[in-house]
Design a protein around this motif. Sequence first.
Motif, PDB file in Angstrom:
ATOM      1  N   HIS A  23      35.278  43.458  41.233  1.00  0.00           N
ATOM      2  CA  HIS A  23      35.234  44.867  41.660  1.00  0.00           C
ATOM      3  C   HIS A  23      34.806  44.910  43.118  1.00  0.00           C
ATOM      4  O   HIS A  23      33.614  44.849  43.422  1.00  0.00           O
ATOM      5  CB  HIS A  23      34.253  45.660  40.792  1.00  0.00           C
ATOM      6  N   GLU A  24      35.795  45.012  44.005  1.00  0.00           N
ATOM      7  CA  GLU A  24      35.481  45.078  45.426  1.00  0.00           C
ATOM      8  C   GLU A  24      36.321  46.151  46.113  1.00  0.00           C
ATOM      9  O   GLU A  24      37.238  46.731  45.526  1.00  0.00           O
ATOM     10  CB  GLU A  24      35.730  43.725  46.108  1.00  0.00           C
ATOM     11  N   HIS A  25      35.980  46.380  47.375  1.00  0.00           N
ATOM     12  CA  HIS A  25      36.761  47.253  48.252  1.00  0.00           C
ATOM     13  C   HIS A  25      36.944  46.525  49.572  1.00  0.00           C
ATOM     14  O   HIS A  25      35.982  46.006  50.154  1.00  0.00           O
ATOM     15  CB  HIS A  25      36.044  48.584  48.468  1.00  0.00           C
ATOM     16  N   ILE A  65      39.810  41.685  42.951  1.00  0.00           N
ATOM     17  CA  ILE A  65      40.315  42.891  42.292  1.00  0.00           C
ATOM     18  C   ILE A  65      39.793  44.064  43.111  1.00  0.00           C
ATOM     19  O   ILE A  65      38.596  44.331  43.135  1.00  0.00           O
ATOM     20  CB  ILE A  65      39.856  42.964  40.831  1.00  0.00           C
ATOM     21  N   GLU A  66      40.704  44.741  43.812  1.00  0.00           N
ATOM     22  CA  GLU A  66      40.344  45.779  44.777  1.00  0.00           C
ATOM     23  C   GLU A  66      40.542  47.137  44.124  1.00  0.00           C
ATOM     24  O   GLU A  66      41.664  47.526  43.821  1.00  0.00           O
ATOM     25  CB  GLU A  66      41.231  45.629  46.028  1.00  0.00           C
ATOM     26  N   LEU A  67      39.447  47.840  43.862  1.00  0.00           N
ATOM     27  CA  LEU A  67      39.494  49.027  43.008  1.00  0.00           C
ATOM     28  C   LEU A  67      39.443  50.350  43.780  1.00  0.00           C
ATOM     29  O   LEU A  67      38.945  51.352  43.273  1.00  0.00           O
ATOM     30  CB  LEU A  67      38.365  48.968  41.976  1.00  0.00           C
ATOM     31  N   VAL A  91      44.504  42.139  44.096  1.00  0.00           N
ATOM     32  CA  VAL A  91      45.133  43.076  43.160  1.00  0.00           C
ATOM     33  C   VAL A  91      44.748  44.492  43.585  1.00  0.00           C
ATOM     34  O   VAL A  91      43.558  44.785  43.746  1.00  0.00           O
ATOM     35  CB  VAL A  91      44.682  42.803  41.714  1.00  0.00           C
ATOM     36  N   ALA A  92      45.738  45.354  43.778  1.00  0.00           N
ATOM     37  CA  ALA A  92      45.500  46.744  44.162  1.00  0.00           C
ATOM     38  C   ALA A  92      45.443  47.631  42.929  1.00  0.00           C
ATOM     39  O   ALA A  92      45.883  47.242  41.837  1.00  0.00           O
ATOM     40  CB  ALA A  92      46.590  47.235  45.113  1.00  0.00           C
ATOM     41  N   ALA A  93      44.931  48.849  43.109  1.00  0.00           N
ATOM     42  CA  ALA A  93      44.656  49.737  41.981  1.00  0.00           C
ATOM     43  C   ALA A  93      45.267  51.118  42.179  1.00  0.00           C
ATOM     44  O   ALA A  93      45.650  51.516  43.277  1.00  0.00           O
ATOM     45  CB  ALA A  93      43.148  49.871  41.795  1.00  0.00           C
ATOM     46  N   THR A  94      45.313  51.858  41.071  1.00  0.00           N
ATOM     47  CA  THR A  94      45.630  53.277  41.106  1.00  0.00           C
ATOM     48  C   THR A  94      44.749  53.995  40.090  1.00  0.00           C
ATOM     49  O   THR A  94      44.143  53.363  39.220  1.00  0.00           O
ATOM     50  CB  THR A  94      47.117  53.547  40.832  1.00  0.00           C
ATOM     51  N   GLY A  95      44.695  55.307  40.190  1.00  0.00           N
ATOM     52  CA  GLY A  95      43.833  56.098  39.315  1.00  0.00           C
ATOM     53  C   GLY A  95      43.071  57.110  40.150  1.00  0.00           C
ATOM     54  O   GLY A  95      43.420  57.369  41.309  1.00  0.00           O
TER      55      GLY A  95
END
Length: 326
Positions: A23-25, A65-67, A91-95
Motif C-alpha cells: 500500500h503505497e503512493h 501496489i499503488e493505491l 500496479v495502479a488502482a481505481t475506486g
Amino acid sequence: MHHLRTVTGPLAAEAVTGPALAHEHLALDLTRDTDPAAALTTRHTTAVVDELRALRAEFGLGLVIELTCRGMGRDAAALARISRHAGVAVVAATGWYYERFHPAEVAGHDVGALTALLTEEVTSGIGATGVRPGVIGEVGSHGDRPSAAETRTLTAAGRAAVATGLSVATHAQLGRGGLAQLDLLTAAGLSPERISIGHQDLLDDPAGHRRLAAEGAYVAFDTVGKEGYQSDTTRLRLLLELLDAGHADRALLSCDISRHGYLAGEGGQGYGHLFRSFLPRLRAAGVDEDTVDLLTRRNPVRFLTAGAGTARTTAAPPRAAYQKEH
C-alpha cells in the motif's frame, strides 16, 4: 499461470521474486486549504524513482501496489514513467477514497452507474494513458459505519471487482470500520480472500484483527513508520499477536507514503522504512525468513491474483452478508 496487471503491462506472478510494498503512493495530490503538503507531484518524481531504485538494489524490491484512486490526484502516466525508470513493477488502482475526497461524480451516480464506471476503467484503461488498473483501492470509509455515499462507493467497488476479477484494498480511517467494510464488500458478491482491510495497524484491537483474518480477509499493517499516528512498537506487538494466532498468511505490510515530507530525501522515513527498520525488529522478535517472505512477497501477490480467472461479464448476484455484531 497468474498474471499481475502492471502499469507497463502483464507480469507473471512468478516473476515477482523480491518483496512488495502492499500500500503505497508514488504520485498523488490530497492537498486542501488545510493541508498543502499532502502531495507527491512531478516535482518529486526523481526522488521517488531514486528511492525505489535503491530499494531494488539493496532489498530486491519487486513490486509496489499503488493505491491512489479517483479524486486523489492519480497520475497513471507518471506511474508508468516511475516504474520504467526505477525498474520496479507498479500496479495502479481505481475506486474512490473516503467521502471527504469524493469527486462530484459520486453524488451524481447510483451504485449501478458507479460500478459501470469502474468496470469501464478497468477494461479500457485510465483516460488516454492505456494503463489498466490492477487493483481496486484504496476504497474508503471513516468511522465505524460507512456513510451513505461511502456505502455506494464500496458496494460499487465490490461489484466491479466481481465483474473484472480484481481484488479490493480499503482505507479504514484510523483502522475503524473494517468489519463493516468487509460486510459491504462480501454482500456485493466478493470473496473475503480478495479483500484487504486497510490501516489495521492504527487500531489496537487484536481480536478485531483475528476476526478479519478468520473471515479470510487480509489485514493490512500498512502505515509502518508513521509514528505520529501509532508507534512501531505497538505495530510490532499487534503483528506478532496476529502471527501467533496463526494468521501469517493474511497480513500485508507497507508504509503508505502519502506526502512529500515522508520521502527519505526530505528527512522522512521513506519507502524503505519497512525493510531498514521494521523487518529487522520483526526478525529480532523471532520471525523466520520464510515468514518474512510470506508477509512481504507471497501474500501481496496472492492477494492481487486471488480473483484470476473469475471475472464475469455481469456482476454476480449479491450473496448474503456475513452476520456480525458491531
